[in-house]
Design an enzyme around this catalytic site. Structure first.
Site, PDB file in Angstrom:
ATOM      1  N   ALA A  47       8.368  -1.862  -5.977  1.00  0.00           N
ATOM      2  CA  ALA A  47       7.719  -2.074  -4.685  1.00  0.00           C
ATOM      3  C   ALA A  47       8.307  -3.263  -3.937  1.00  0.00           C
ATOM      4  O   ALA A  47       8.631  -3.174  -2.744  1.00  0.00           O
ATOM      5  CB  ALA A  47       6.217  -2.259  -4.883  1.00  0.00           C
ATOM      6  N   TYR A 118       6.929   5.913 -17.346  1.00  0.00           N
ATOM      7  CA  TYR A 118       7.433   4.544 -17.296  1.00  0.00           C
ATOM      8  C   TYR A 118       7.874   4.085 -18.690  1.00  0.00           C
ATOM      9  O   TYR A 118       7.178   4.336 -19.677  1.00  0.00           O
ATOM     10  CB  TYR A 118       6.342   3.591 -16.803  1.00  0.00           C
ATOM     11  N   TYR A 119       8.989   3.391 -18.730  1.00  0.00           N
ATOM     12  CA  TYR A 119       9.459   2.740 -19.953  1.00  0.00           C
ATOM     13  C   TYR A 119       9.697   1.267 -19.594  1.00  0.00           C
ATOM     14  O   TYR A 119      10.813   0.820 -19.407  1.00  0.00           O
ATOM     15  CB  TYR A 119      10.719   3.423 -20.478  1.00  0.00           C
ATOM     16  N   LYS A 233      -4.681   0.444   5.125  1.00  0.00           N
ATOM     17  CA  LYS A 233      -3.941   1.688   5.339  1.00  0.00           C
ATOM     18  C   LYS A 233      -4.865   2.876   5.094  1.00  0.00           C
ATOM     19  O   LYS A 233      -5.537   2.930   4.065  1.00  0.00           O
ATOM     20  CB  LYS A 233      -2.717   1.724   4.420  1.00  0.00           C
ATOM     21  N   GLY A 235      -3.941   6.250   5.101  1.00  0.00           N
ATOM     22  CA  GLY A 235      -3.200   7.467   4.830  1.00  0.00           C
ATOM     23  C   GLY A 235      -2.657   8.096   6.099  1.00  0.00           C
ATOM     24  O   GLY A 235      -2.148   7.407   6.989  1.00  0.00           O
ATOM     25  N   GLY A 238      -3.886   6.678   9.834  1.00  0.00           N
ATOM     26  CA  GLY A 238      -3.320   5.524  10.512  1.00  0.00           C
ATOM     27  C   GLY A 238      -3.561   4.262   9.721  1.00  0.00           C
ATOM     28  O   GLY A 238      -3.635   4.287   8.488  1.00  0.00           O
ATOM     29  N   GLY A 262       7.857   5.879  -1.215  1.00  0.00           N
ATOM     30  CA  GLY A 262       8.389   4.687  -0.566  1.00  0.00           C
ATOM     31  C   GLY A 262       7.776   4.348   0.767  1.00  0.00           C
ATOM     32  O   GLY A 262       8.138   3.335   1.371  1.00  0.00           O
ATOM     33  N   ASP A 265       5.774   0.856   0.878  1.00  0.00           N
ATOM     34  CA  ASP A 265       6.663  -0.314   0.877  1.00  0.00           C
ATOM     35  C   ASP A 265       7.357  -0.455   2.227  1.00  0.00           C
ATOM     36  O   ASP A 265       7.515  -1.563   2.746  1.00  0.00           O
ATOM     37  CB  ASP A 265       7.706  -0.188  -0.233  1.00  0.00           C
TER      38      ASP A 265
END
Length: 350
Positions: A47, A118-119, A233, A235, A238, A262, A265
């Site tokens: 992020a 995830y690792y 935020k 979604g 707006g 993305g 971010d």
């Protein structure tokens, strides 16, 4: 870069310092379950580094601070992020811990079919703490951008986040994206920990339903009155920004989505860019939406941002034209003037 510990040299002051874990991302070669995808393309993800890369591509001076392993994946992250024009001189290399990696499917993150593996447990970034980073380099920016993901990585990371969000004279403007990821938190302490950190920030980004089960932007503001600026935020609806008691809402843009990754971010990067330029609150929100639209209309987490004058023209549209605007793949193209004006022409067409 050194393996560990702070440096004594005074760092250059930049527009934005972004601190957090970046990982090597493996993106599927085709849609399907992780079990069925035969191959993956390598990318970068994280992020805070996403915000750093987007701001650097938009013309700002940016430093990314983090820790990666002394391995090939660490080399790739430092080189790839640096290629965007981001200063990576304060990144630490850990000889004993690996660089984090993750795999994801091509589906929209909001659907049940989306998978992420995830690792990152025991990664170099999880060893971040006040003792293992150069705090002078971290604080040498007009803005310090953080996210709640870092706080979830380890006790040392939480200690670091508490240190950086403690209000004290002379600190940079602290930007905090809540980024609540329930899978990273053990137990039910995540929302409370994130709320405490957000209270120490000057500018906070949070999804309306992200962490605290609150109903509407006003309820979020009531629970979080401390930050000077709060961006909620909402979604596809707006976003609402509060500056003190003043509130402004700007509807989201119509977008032909290529990849729904993305955008959050990118929105933060657009809002921060406009903040650095001293633009009014409504313009900051519009630039956030435009950066998010750039991410949504391109594959992967990172996209080429629109040229500043192009974004300024779109952000200056009246409310009716803004509401009619629809952006699709390629709208940020900067080497084709005709294309650059196409969006404005479309909203002026009856």
């Amino acid at each position: 870069m050194t393996a560990d510990g702070p440096r004594s040299t005074a760092p250059d002051v930049v527009d934005v310092v972004a601190l957090g874990e970046s990982m090597v991302t493996f993106l599927p070669s085709r849609p399907g379950r992780l079990a069925d995808v035969p191959s993956f393309d390598r990318g970068i993800g994280g992020a805070e580094s996403n915000v750093a890369c987007t701001l650097a591509a938009a013309g700002h001076s940016v430093r990314w601070v983090g820790r990666v392993g002394a391995d090939g994946f660490g080399d790739h992250l430092v080189e790839a992020i640096g290629a965007y024009g981001v200063d990576t001189s304060a990144v630490r290399r850990d000889p004993d811990r690996p660089t984090g990696v993750y795999f994801r499917t091509a589906q929209d993150r909001s659907t049940d079919a989306h998978e992420v593996a995830y690792y990152r447990a025991g990664s170099a970034a999880s060893a971040m703490s006040p003792a293992t980073l150069d705090l002078d380099a971290v604080r040498a920016g007009r803005v310090l951008h953080l996210s709640g993901i870092t706080a979830a990585l380890s006790a040392g990371c939480r200690e670091l986040m508490r240190e950086l969000t403690t209000r004290r004279p002379g600190r940079p403007l602290v930007s905090f994206d809540v980024n609540h990821r329930p899978a990273l938190w053990r137990g039910a302490d995540g929302p409370r920990a994130l709320l405490d950190l957000a209270r120490g920030a000057d500018l906070v980004f949070v999804g309306e339903d992200e962490a605290w089960d609150l109903d509407g932007p006003e309820a979020v503001r009531a629970a979080l009155p401390e930050p000077e600026v709060l961006v909620v935020k909402q979604g596809g609806t707006g976003a609402t920004a509060f500056h003190g008691t003043h509130a402004v809402t700007v509807p989201a843009l119509g977008v032909d989505v290529v990849a729904a990754v993305g955008a959050g971010d990118a929105f933060a990067a657009g809002f921060l860019s406009a903040t650095l330029r001293g633009l009014p609150l409504r313009a900051r929100l519009r630039h956030g939406h435009l950066m998010a639209a750039a991410a949504l209309t391109a594959p992967g987490d990172l996209a080429t941002p629109p040229a500043r004058d192009h974004a300024d023209r779109l952000a200056a549209l009246d409310d009716t034209a803004w509401g009619r605007l629809r952006l699709g793949p390629g709208w940020t193209t900067q080497d084709d003037p005709a294309h650059a004006d196409r969006a404005e022409e479309e909203v002026r067409t009856p």
